[in-house]
Enzyme design. Structure first.
Site, mmCIF file in Angstrom:
data_model
loop_
_atom_site.group_PDB
_atom_site.id
_atom_site.type_symbol
_atom_site.label_atom_id
_atom_site.label_comp_id
_atom_site.label_asym_id
_atom_site.label_seq_id
_atom_site.Cartn_x
_atom_site.Cartn_y
_atom_site.Cartn_z
ATOM 1 N N HIS A 17 0.845 -1.209 0.000
ATOM 2 C CA HIS A 17 0.000 0.000 0.000
ATOM 3 C C HIS A 17 0.880 1.259 0.000
ATOM 4 C CE1 HIS A 17 -3.070 -2.649 2.296
ATOM 5 N NE2 HIS A 17 -3.623 -2.398 1.127
ATOM 6 N N LYS A 41 -16.042 -6.602 5.818
ATOM 7 C CA LYS A 41 -15.621 -7.674 6.735
ATOM 8 C C LYS A 41 -15.203 -7.075 8.072
ATOM 9 C CE LYS A 41 -12.642 -9.560 3.826
ATOM 10 N NZ LYS A 41 -11.437 -10.276 3.460
ATOM 11 N N ARG A 89 -2.784 -5.739 -8.225
ATOM 12 C CA ARG A 89 -1.616 -6.620 -8.248
ATOM 13 C C ARG A 89 -1.674 -7.638 -9.374
ATOM 14 N NH1 ARG A 89 -2.935 -7.994 -2.207
ATOM 15 N NH2 ARG A 89 -4.902 -7.792 -3.315
ATOM 16 N N SER A 127 -2.783 -7.748 2.967
ATOM 17 C CA SER A 127 -3.033 -7.660 4.416
ATOM 18 C C SER A 127 -3.421 -9.024 4.958
ATOM 19 C CB SER A 127 -4.159 -6.658 4.691
ATOM 20 O OG SER A 127 -3.817 -5.397 4.199
#
Ligand code: PNS
Length: 161
Positions: A17, A41, A89, A127
């Site tokens: 990030h 979430k 990505r 993450s």
């Protein structure tokens, strides 16, 4: 002055990030890193901790860290900002991010989404992976994946420092 919004859950912020932030700041004057108050979430770290990690790891840069409620497209209107930055990505990210970009543009036709791929070394970093490795106490990997403040918080939280 060119401003863009970089939205995300950042649970927690990773070096990937941060790489996207640095790349965006090469051609954007100010980046608003925006975290939803109620993410899809349940996050591992609280909103205030996630925001603190971002502030600490972007100190001295032209970055504001804020939270928002409701739709991103409405938040962008309140900030009078028409540019969203997202890191991608690979093709899986792109598929998902394109759906979001098209939906956001339907909701707010002024909005453009700019996709920035992180440097190759971060192309497999997420993450989720960071939390997985932390849960297996893989301390060695963490230092190259996350800023020091996040590494410390993961070690403290999982109580294996
Ligand atoms: O960490 P992520 O998954 O990249 O972040 C997703 C986020 C926060 C950018 C997205 O869930 C979002 O914009 N949430 C706010 C509500 C909203 O506008 N949803 C999109 C409707 S198309």
């Amino acid at each position: 002055m060119k401003t863009a919004i970089y939205p995300g859950t950042f649970d927690p912020i990773t070096n990937g990030h941060l790489d996207v932030i640095n790349k965006a700041l090469l051609f954007i004057d100010k980046l608003i890193v925006a975290l939803p108050e109620t993410p899809a979430k349940k996050p591992f770290f609280s909103l205030s901790k996630r925001m603190r990690f971002i502030r600490e790891s972007t100190k001295g840069k032209s970055v504001d860290v804020v939270s928002f409620s409701g739709l991103l497209s409405d938040f962008a209107k309140t900030k009078k900002c028409s540019l969203i930055v997202k890191g991608v990505r690979g093709s899986a990210d792109l598929d998902y991010e394109l759906q979001m970009a098209y939906q956001n543009a339907r909701l707010n036709p002024k909005l453009q989404t700019l996709f920035i791929p992180p440097s190759e070394q971060y192309s497999h970093l997420s993450s989720t992976l960071v939390k997985e490795l932390a849960s297996f106490r893989h301390k060695e990997s963490l230092s190259s994946m996350v800023p020091r403040c996040v590494e410390k918080a993961l070690l403290d939280r999982l109580d294996f420092s």
